[in-house]
Structures are given as structure tokens and as C-alpha cells.
Design a protein around this motif. Structure first.
Motif, PDB file in Angstrom:
ATOM      1  N   MET A   1      51.126  27.395  50.444  1.00  9.00           N
ATOM      2  CA  MET A   1      51.606  28.485  51.289  1.00  9.00           C
ATOM      3  C   MET A   1      51.809  27.924  52.689  1.00  9.00           C
ATOM      4  O   MET A   1      52.593  28.432  53.474  1.00  9.00           O
ATOM      5  CB  MET A   1      50.600  29.638  51.329  1.00  9.00           C
ATOM      6  CG  MET A   1      50.468  30.392  50.029  1.00  9.00           C
ATOM      7  SD  MET A   1      51.994  31.185  49.551  1.00  9.00           S
ATOM      8  CE  MET A   1      52.051  32.532  50.719  1.00  9.00           C
TER       9      MET A   1
ATOM     10  N   ARG B   1      52.132  28.170  40.972  1.00  9.35           N
ATOM     11  CA  ARG B   1      51.377  29.165  41.731  1.00  9.35           C
ATOM     12  C   ARG B   1      50.838  30.279  40.859  1.00  9.35           C
ATOM     13  O   ARG B   1      49.815  30.874  41.149  1.00  9.35           O
ATOM     14  CB  ARG B   1      52.255  29.771  42.834  1.00  9.35           C
ATOM     15  CG  ARG B   1      52.265  28.952  44.096  1.00  9.35           C
ATOM     16  CD  ARG B   1      53.072  29.644  45.156  1.00  9.35           C
ATOM     17  NE  ARG B   1      53.147  28.848  46.363  1.00  9.35           N
ATOM     18  CZ  ARG B   1      54.077  29.021  47.304  1.00  9.35           C
ATOM     19  NH1 ARG B   1      54.994  29.963  47.140  1.00  9.35           N
ATOM     20  NH2 ARG B   1      54.066  28.275  48.382  1.00  9.35           N
TER      21      ARG B   1
ATOM     22  N   PHE C   1      42.299  37.765  49.595  1.00  6.05           N
ATOM     23  CA  PHE C   1      42.411  37.712  51.050  1.00  6.05           C
ATOM     24  C   PHE C   1      41.368  38.587  51.741  1.00  6.05           C
ATOM     25  O   PHE C   1      40.895  39.573  51.172  1.00  6.05           O
ATOM     26  CB  PHE C   1      43.803  38.195  51.476  1.00  6.05           C
ATOM     27  CG  PHE C   1      44.916  37.480  50.797  1.00  6.05           C
ATOM     28  CD1 PHE C   1      45.535  36.394  51.388  1.00  6.05           C
ATOM     29  CD2 PHE C   1      45.355  37.872  49.545  1.00  6.05           C
ATOM     30  CE1 PHE C   1      46.568  35.721  50.748  1.00  6.05           C
ATOM     31  CE2 PHE C   1      46.379  37.212  48.900  1.00  6.05           C
ATOM     32  CZ  PHE C   1      46.991  36.119  49.513  1.00  6.05           C
TER      33      PHE C   1
ATOM     34  N   ASN D   1      45.485  42.496  51.306  1.00 10.11           N
ATOM     35  CA  ASN D   1      46.927  42.271  51.139  1.00 10.11           C
ATOM     36  C   ASN D   1      47.535  42.993  49.948  1.00 10.11           C
ATOM     37  O   ASN D   1      48.334  42.454  49.189  1.00 10.11           O
ATOM     38  CB  ASN D   1      47.220  40.767  51.039  1.00 10.11           C
ATOM     39  CG  ASN D   1      46.890  40.039  52.329  1.00 10.11           C
ATOM     40  OD1 ASN D   1      46.162  40.567  53.160  1.00 10.11           O
ATOM     41  ND2 ASN D   1      47.422  38.874  52.505  1.00 10.11           N
TER      42      ASN D   1
ATOM     43  N   VAL E   1      49.795  46.379  48.421  1.00 11.08           N
ATOM     44  CA  VAL E   1      50.838  47.288  48.885  1.00 11.08           C
ATOM     45  C   VAL E   1      50.207  48.680  48.887  1.00 11.08           C
ATOM     46  O   VAL E   1      50.064  49.313  47.847  1.00 11.08           O
ATOM     47  CB  VAL E   1      52.076  47.246  47.978  1.00 11.08           C
ATOM     48  CG1 VAL E   1      53.158  48.164  48.509  1.00 11.08           C
ATOM     49  CG2 VAL E   1      52.605  45.828  47.881  1.00 11.08           C
TER      50      VAL E   1
ATOM     51  N   GLN F   1      46.892  37.245  36.432  1.00  9.52           N
ATOM     52  CA  GLN F   1      47.732  36.036  36.405  1.00  9.52           C
ATOM     53  C   GLN F   1      47.227  35.035  35.373  1.00  9.52           C
ATOM     54  O   GLN F   1      47.885  34.021  35.154  1.00  9.52           O
ATOM     55  CB  GLN F   1      47.686  35.328  37.773  1.00  9.52           C
ATOM     56  CG  GLN F   1      48.485  35.979  38.861  1.00  9.52           C
ATOM     57  CD  GLN F   1      48.274  35.263  40.193  1.00  9.52           C
ATOM     58  OE1 GLN F   1      47.841  35.864  41.149  1.00  9.52           O
ATOM     59  NE2 GLN F   1      48.568  33.972  40.263  1.00  9.52           N
TER      60      GLN F   1
ATOM     61  N   ASN G   1      51.402  41.015  55.040  1.00 12.76           N
ATOM     62  CA  ASN G   1      50.246  40.742  54.180  1.00 12.76           C
ATOM     63  C   ASN G   1      50.594  40.740  52.699  1.00 12.76           C
ATOM     64  O   ASN G   1      50.223  39.828  51.970  1.00 12.76           O
ATOM     65  CB  ASN G   1      49.164  41.792  54.420  1.00 12.76           C
ATOM     66  CG  ASN G   1      48.298  41.422  55.595  1.00 12.76           C
ATOM     67  OD1 ASN G   1      48.407  40.311  56.112  1.00 12.76           O
ATOM     68  ND2 ASN G   1      47.456  42.324  56.018  1.00 12.76           N
ATOM     69  N   SER G   2      51.297  41.790  52.260  1.00 11.34           N
ATOM     70  CA  SER G   2      51.570  41.857  50.825  1.00 11.34           C
ATOM     71  C   SER G   2      52.645  40.852  50.423  1.00 11.34           C
ATOM     72  O   SER G   2      52.645  40.355  49.298  1.00 11.34           O
ATOM     73  CB  SER G   2      51.951  43.280  50.416  1.00 11.34           C
ATOM     74  OG  SER G   2      52.848  43.831  51.319  1.00 11.34           O
TER      75      SER G   2
ATOM     76  N   GLU H   1      52.786  37.856  51.598  1.00 13.32           N
ATOM     77  CA  GLU H   1      52.016  36.632  51.420  1.00 13.32           C
ATOM     78  C   GLU H   1      51.336  36.627  50.045  1.00 13.32           C
ATOM     79  O   GLU H   1      51.376  35.628  49.317  1.00 13.32           O
ATOM     80  CB  GLU H   1      50.955  36.514  52.519  1.00 13.32           C
ATOM     81  CG  GLU H   1      50.172  35.225  52.439  1.00 13.32           C
ATOM     82  CD  GLU H   1      48.980  35.201  53.395  1.00 13.32           C
ATOM     83  OE1 GLU H   1      48.483  36.276  53.775  1.00 13.32           O
ATOM     84  OE2 GLU H   1      48.534  34.094  53.716  1.00 13.32           O
ATOM     85  N   ALA H   2      50.748  37.775  49.673  1.00 13.82           N
ATOM     86  CA  ALA H   2      50.008  37.837  48.412  1.00 13.82           C
ATOM     87  C   ALA H   2      50.936  37.586  47.226  1.00 13.82           C
ATOM     88  O   ALA H   2      50.605  36.825  46.320  1.00 13.82           O
ATOM     89  CB  ALA H   2      49.323  39.192  48.283  1.00 13.82           C
ATOM     90  N   LEU H   3      52.110  38.235  47.240  1.00 12.74           N
ATOM     91  CA  LEU H   3      53.004  38.091  46.089  1.00 12.74           C
ATOM     92  C   LEU H   3      53.624  36.698  46.043  1.00 12.74           C
ATOM     93  O   LEU H   3      53.818  36.135  44.965  1.00 12.74           O
ATOM     94  CB  LEU H   3      54.097  39.156  46.113  1.00 12.74           C
ATOM     95  CG  LEU H   3      53.620  40.598  45.916  1.00 12.74           C
ATOM     96  CD1 LEU H   3      54.761  41.484  45.469  1.00 12.74           C
ATOM     97  CD2 LEU H   3      52.495  40.672  44.913  1.00 12.74           C
ATOM     98  N   GLU H   4      53.907  36.141  47.229  1.00 10.99           N
ATOM     99  CA  GLU H   4      54.442  34.791  47.262  1.00 10.99           C
ATOM    100  C   GLU H   4      53.426  33.820  46.665  1.00 10.99           C
ATOM    101  O   GLU H   4      53.786  32.921  45.902  1.00 10.99           O
ATOM    102  CB  GLU H   4      54.735  34.414  48.710  1.00 10.99           C
ATOM    103  CG  GLU H   4      55.956  33.546  48.877  1.00 10.99           C
ATOM    104  CD  GLU H   4      56.192  33.245  50.339  1.00 10.99           C
ATOM    105  OE1 GLU H   4      56.276  34.195  51.133  1.00 10.99           O
ATOM    106  OE2 GLU H   4      56.275  32.059  50.679  1.00 10.99           O
ATOM    107  N   ALA H   5      52.150  34.034  46.990  1.00 13.79           N
ATOM    108  CA  ALA H   5      51.106  33.135  46.493  1.00 13.79           C
ATOM    109  C   ALA H   5      50.934  33.249  44.980  1.00 13.79           C
ATOM    110  O   ALA H   5      50.398  32.351  44.350  1.00 13.79           O
ATOM    111  CB  ALA H   5      49.783  33.431  47.192  1.00 13.79           C
ATOM    112  N   SER H   6      51.382  34.378  44.402  1.00 11.70           N
ATOM    113  CA  SER H   6      51.202  34.532  42.956  1.00 11.70           C
ATOM    114  C   SER H   6      52.442  34.085  42.185  1.00 11.70           C
ATOM    115  O   SER H   6      52.493  34.217  40.970  1.00 11.70           O
ATOM    116  CB  SER H   6      50.861  35.979  42.612  1.00 11.70           C
ATOM    117  OG  SER H   6      52.013  36.777  42.706  1.00 11.70           O
TER     118      SER H   6
ATOM    119  N   ALA I   1      55.805  35.071  42.797  1.00 14.43           N
ATOM    120  CA  ALA I   1      56.916  36.014  42.681  1.00 14.43           C
ATOM    121  C   ALA I   1      58.147  35.476  43.404  1.00 14.43           C
ATOM    122  O   ALA I   1      58.028  34.707  44.360  1.00 14.43           O
ATOM    123  CB  ALA I   1      56.514  37.366  43.264  1.00 14.43           C
TER     124      ALA I   1
ATOM    125  N   ALA J   1      57.231  44.916  47.129  1.00 20.39           N
ATOM    126  CA  ALA J   1      56.315  44.962  48.270  1.00 20.39           C
ATOM    127  C   ALA J   1      56.980  45.464  49.552  1.00 20.39           C
ATOM    128  O   ALA J   1      56.498  46.410  50.168  1.00 20.39           O
ATOM    129  CB  ALA J   1      55.705  43.582  48.514  1.00 20.39           C
TER     130      ALA J   1
END
Ligand SMILES: Nc1ncnc2c1ncn2[C@@H]1O[C@H](COP(=O)(O)OP(=O)(O)OP(=O)(O)O)[C@@H](O)[C@H]1O
Ligand SMILES: [Mg+2]
Lengths: 253, 258
Positions: free
Chosen positions: A52, A79, A86, A90, A92, A163, B162-163, B165-170, B172, B181
Motif C-alpha cells: 500500500m 493482496r 485498521f 475503515n 463503509v 478473504q 479510509n474505506s 484504503e481498506a478495499l484497495e488492500a483487499s 479490489a 465504497a
């Protein structure tokens, strides 16, 4: 070969060096706590592992794959094997708990399926199973902004678990929680680590929590590893060295 | 040490007020604006308005014509806002995607359109499109697009970061992140900005209409030039009523979606 290997990871910002040649290797199933004062580079280190944040130099080799060699599609594929949790959850906030949990499956979907939120029946069943395991089955259809901090963090864990990760990166998962919710979260992380065997990295501010839960502690200060070893071998002097403090200045003394 | 910091801050505050005073004085000197004369003129203006600027029974017969033009102006404002808003959203999403080239490009383009006022756009467009509703529409569209792009970028960065970042890290993709998001977390602010922009654009489109010879602005201009102050005042009253209605409606919508 080690499960996760970090070799000479360096991260430089315009006027600070956040990480200086950090190296370590981690075996499958380890529970690693990273401790260190504010600004030591804990978050930066965690985010360098799943890219990241792109390190200035150094290699991350995860499950036999060197992250430096990947294009963006391949990186996304890696990933999804790495869950992330977090400090501020984080989520939605305007979506329901179960929708947030299912977000953890997006990495396995085509863009089109993901955009319209078309998940398979099996995935939905799995989401409810994980929610039940985390004691959230009654909250499944509530909106996330109605939940307490501890519940939100459990949704965060559920989103990571769905995941089917091999590695879990937790950036101060209990920093915004009261002691009893914090214990619940740490117990779940411990359980995930021991019963499913997911390797965990946890950034922590509380040394006592790290000592209690981790198999291994990495102490960093100003971007450098000061200590790397089991909790039982971590001496008081070393802790003071990590936090740049003198005897009597820390709460644990 | 503490005291020194406080003292320093006090100095800054004093300097700030001196600067404001100097700037105001300088501006008055340059423009020849006399605050005393302006103050004296206010009562005169009130007296003039009360004796001339009110609707009469005779001017009421112009009401249907006024309503038709008003309808045109309101419609223009809404269309300019929605189309400008869609383009602004596309640009905002492109600019927050995290590709530096796109970010810089989108921001430059948006800031170019934002920093030229809609009336200036109208005058420039008059030369190429002539006095018609198209010039007015494009002028409002440009200004709306520029303003909303910036508003949307700020909203996404504030509410969605924030969200994202979370989805990118998973793992998506950006398309999934946008729909799963960004849009769910930013939708209320986006609607709120659109409603605000419709209100603003009704006011602007009146003004732009005077320049492009269309809509209610032009009608006002005509009445005014032919000394029909009664009908002109009726136009002003109708505009105020419409703006109040739109404001009430948008407050209602805001309460519903929040
Ligand atoms: N985007 C950035 N630009 C410039 N410097 C940064 C950036 N992000 C982090 N840093 C710097 O890198 C260093 C490490 O930051 P990092 O967030 O990793 O610390 P941390 O150990 O997680 O601290 P905390 O416990 O407060 O979360 C800090 O000195 C910080 O100022
Ligand atoms: Mg941190």
C-alpha cells in the motif's frame, strides 16, 4: 524458504527516513507484535508489506512471490491473500454489516460482478458463518454507523477473514477501544492465529498486550529494528531503549 | 516559552487587523469609494424603491409571461447543474484514482473552469454562439463543472479515504471501489452539493440571462429599460419566491437522505 521475508526495506520521504534497511523473516502461523513509539515507522512497515506504500528500496517475498516483480493485476491477486485491519475500522459506514463483510470478496470477483455486488450464495453463507463466529449474527443487517467501536472492529476482522487470507496485517486494532472490547478483539485475533493458523502482524502501543499475546516481538525505533525475538527474552532495558525512556517513565515500571 | 508563543500569536492577530484595515483603505482610495456618501445614499434608495419599485394591478397582467420565462431560467439552472455535476463526478473520480498524471491534469482543468466567473464565460461565449440559450447553458455548465469537481474531490478525500484504503488492500479494482465504497459513503454530500449548486445557478442564470438575452434576466432588463418598474419589481419578487421554494425543497431532501 520463509513464509514472509522482508529484505532491507527502506522508505524515504522528502524530509524523513521512515524505515532504514529493515530485514526479518517470518514463519507460517507466527503471531508477531510490532512495538515502538509514535513515528517509529510501524504503520509504514505494515503497509510496505502489502505494498500500500511502495518501499524506496528492498524486497518483500511473500509465499514465494517477490512483490517487486508484480504488475497491478498480479499485485491485486496477492493482496487478496492478505487481510488488513485498521485502527479506525475503515468500513463503509452507510452500508450494512453483511455488505461490508462481503467487500472482502471483491478481490475474487470481476469488476462487473463487484460493481453490482453480485456475490455467490456460498459467499453469503460464509459471511453469515463468520459473523456468527465473531458474535455478530444479530447485527448482520444493521448499518455500520449504528455499531459500537468493538463491534465495528469485529466487522473489520470478518471482512478480512472472508478473504481466506494467509496473512493478517493489523494496524493498531485496539487503539480506539476500551479495555474490555480490546481484550475481545485480541482474543479473536489470537483464536484466528491459533485455530486457523493465519500468520498475524499486529502493531501495538501497549507493551503488556504484546507480551501477553505475541509469539514474537519486533521493537522498532526511528525506523530501525531494536529487538526481534520472543516476548520472554525482552528485557526491561530493551523496552526502555525502544521507547527512548528511563526507568520509572513507563506505566509498566 | 509558553508565554512567548502566546505573545507571538497576539502579534499575528494584531498584524492581521492592521493589514485588513490598510487593504480596505487602499481599495477605497483606488476605487474612489466614499463610505460616508454611500451611507447617506441608503435612505434615498429606500425612499425611491418604496415609491416606484412595487407591483401594481396593471403589472400583474404580465405574470403569465414572467412565469414562462422563469420556468425557462429554472430549467436551465437544473440542466446545467446535473450535466455539470456528472462531468465533475467523472473528473473527481479520475483525479482521486491515485495516478499522479490524472490528478494533476484534472485539477488543472477544473481550476481553469472554476476561476473564470460564469458571467465572463457568458460574455466570451456570446461572441461565438450569439445571443441565445446555448451560450447561457454552456457558461453555467463550465462554472458548475469547475466548482463541483473541487467539491467532489474534497468530499471523496474526506469521507471515502479510509474505506478506499481498506478495499484497495483487499485486492479490489478501482471500479469496484467506486461503486462499493466511494458512492455509498459520499452520496449524501454529493446530493447536498448538487442542491446547493441548483440554488446558486438559479441566481446566476438570471444574471447570465441579462447578458445572453434569454430567460427571466432578459425580461427584467426589458421592463427596466422601458421604465416599467412595477413589472420589474414583480420579476424580482417572483425570483425570490422561487429561490425560497427551491431552498425549502432542498432542505427537505437533505433531511430525508441524512
Ligand atoms: N506520507 C508521508 N509523508 C511524509 N512523511 C511521512 C508520511 N507518512 C509517514 N511519514 C513519516 O514517517 C515516519 C513513520 O510514520 P508511521 O506512521 O509509520 O509511524 P507509526 O510508528 O505508525 O506511528 P504511530 O504510532 O503514531 O501510528 C514518521 O516520522 C512520519 O512523520
Ligand atoms: Mg501508525
Amino acid at each position: 524458504m520463509a513464509f514472509l521475508e522482508c529484505i532491507d526495506i527502506t522508505k524515504e520521504y522528502a524530509n524523513t527516513i521512515a524505515l532504514k534497511k529493515i530485514s526479518f523473516s517470518v514463519n507460517k502461523g507466527e503471531m508477531v507484535a510490532i512495538i515502538g513509539p509514535s513515528g517509529a515507522g510501524k504503520s509504514t512497515l505494515l503497509r510496505c508489506i502489502n505494498r500500500m506504500i511502495v518501499p524506496t528500496a528492498g524486497d518483500v517475498i511473500f509465499d514465494g512471490v517477490n512483490f517487486n516483480t508484480l504488475n497491478s493485476a498480479q499485485l491485486r491477486e496477492q493482496r487478496r491473500k492478505i487481510g488488513m485491519i485498521f485502527q479506525h475500522y475503515n468500513l463503509v459506514n452507510r452500508l450494512s454489516v453483511v455488505e461490508n463483510v462481503l467487500h472482502g470478496r471483491l478481490g475474487y470477483k470481476t469488476t462487473f460482478e463487484g460493481i453490482f455486488g453480485r456475490y455467490a450464495e456460498g459467499e453469503k453463507e460464509e459471511a453469515f458463518k463468520i459473523l456468527a463466529r465473531l458474535g455478530l449474527e444479530e447485527q448482520a443487517y444493521r448499518r455500520c454507523d449504528e455499531l459500537s467501536g468493538g463491534q465495528k472492529q469485529r466487522v473489520g476482522i470478518a471482512r478480512a477473514l472472508i478473504q481466506e487470507p494467509k496473512l493478517m496485517l493489523c494496524d493498531e486494532p485496539i487503539a480506539s477501544l476500551d479495555p474490555s472490547s480490546a481484550k475481545i478483539i485480541m482474543d479473536y485475533l489470537w483464536d484466528i492465529n491459533k485455530s486457523i493458523g493465519i500468520t498475524c502482524f499486529v502493531n501495538l502501543h501497549q507493551v503488556d498486550v504484546a507480551l501477553k499475546y505475541a509469539d514474537r516481538i519486533i521493537g522498532i525505533r526511528k525506523g530501525e529494528v531494536i529487538y526481534d525475538g520472543p516476548p520472554c527474552a525482552l528485557k526491561k532495558e530493551t523496552i526502555h531503549q525502544i521507547y527512548d525512556s528511563k526507568t520509572g517513565e513507563l506505566i509498566m515500571d | 516559552m509558553e508565554l512567548l508563543v502566546v505573545k507571538k500569536r497576539q502579534n499575528y492577530i494584531a498584524m492581521f487587523f492592521i493589514l485588513v484595515a490598510l487593504l480596505s483603505y487602499g481599495a477605497m482610495e483606488v476605487t474612489g469609494f466614499e463610505p460616508a456618501q454611500a451611507l447617506i445614499a441608503i435612505p434615498q434608495a429606500i425612499v425611491w424603491s418604496l415609491s416606484n419599485f412595487y407591483p401594481t394591478m396593471a403589472s400583474i397582467k404580465n405574470l403569465p409571461a414572467i412565469l414562462i420565462k422563469l420556468h425557462e431560467t429554472v430549467f436551465l439552472a437544473i440542466v446545467a447543474t446535473t450535466t455539470g455535476g456528472i462531468c465533475a463526478m467523472a473528473f473527481a473520480l479520475l483525479s482521486t484514482k491515485g495516478v499522479p498524471v490524472f490528478t494533476v491534469m484534472c485539477r488543472l482543468i477544473a481550476s481553469f473552469f472554476r476561476n473564470i466567473p460564469d458571467t465572463v464565460w457568458a460574455i466570451v461565449l456570446l461572441l461565438s454562439f450569439g445571443q441565445n440559450v446555448i451560450s447561457g447553458y454552456i457558461a453555467l455548465f463550465f462554472a458548475t463543472f469547475g466548482f463541483l469537481t473541487r467539491a467532489f474531490v474534497e468530499t471523496i478525500e474526506e469521507v471515502g479515504a479510509n474505506s478506499i484504503e481498506a478495499l484497495e488492500a483487499s485486492g479490489a479494482t478501482y471500479g469496484q471501489i467506486v461503486f462499493q465504497a466511494i458512492i455509498p459513503s459520499c452520496i449524501t454530500q454529493v446530493v447536498s452539493w448538487l442542491l446547493f449548486m441548483i440554488e446558486t445557478n438559479i441566481r446566476s442564470s438570471t444574471l447570465v440571462g441579462m447578458l445572453t438575452g434569454t430567460g427571466i434576466g432578459n425580461l427584467f432588463n426589458i421592463y427596466y429599460k422601458f421604465f416599467d418598474y412595477h413589472s420589474a419589481s414583480l420579476v424580482v419578487i417572483m425570483i425570490v419566491i422561487v429561490i425560497l421554494i427551491i431552498e425549502a425543497a432542498s432542505n427537505h431532501v437533505r433531511r430525508m437522505i441524512l
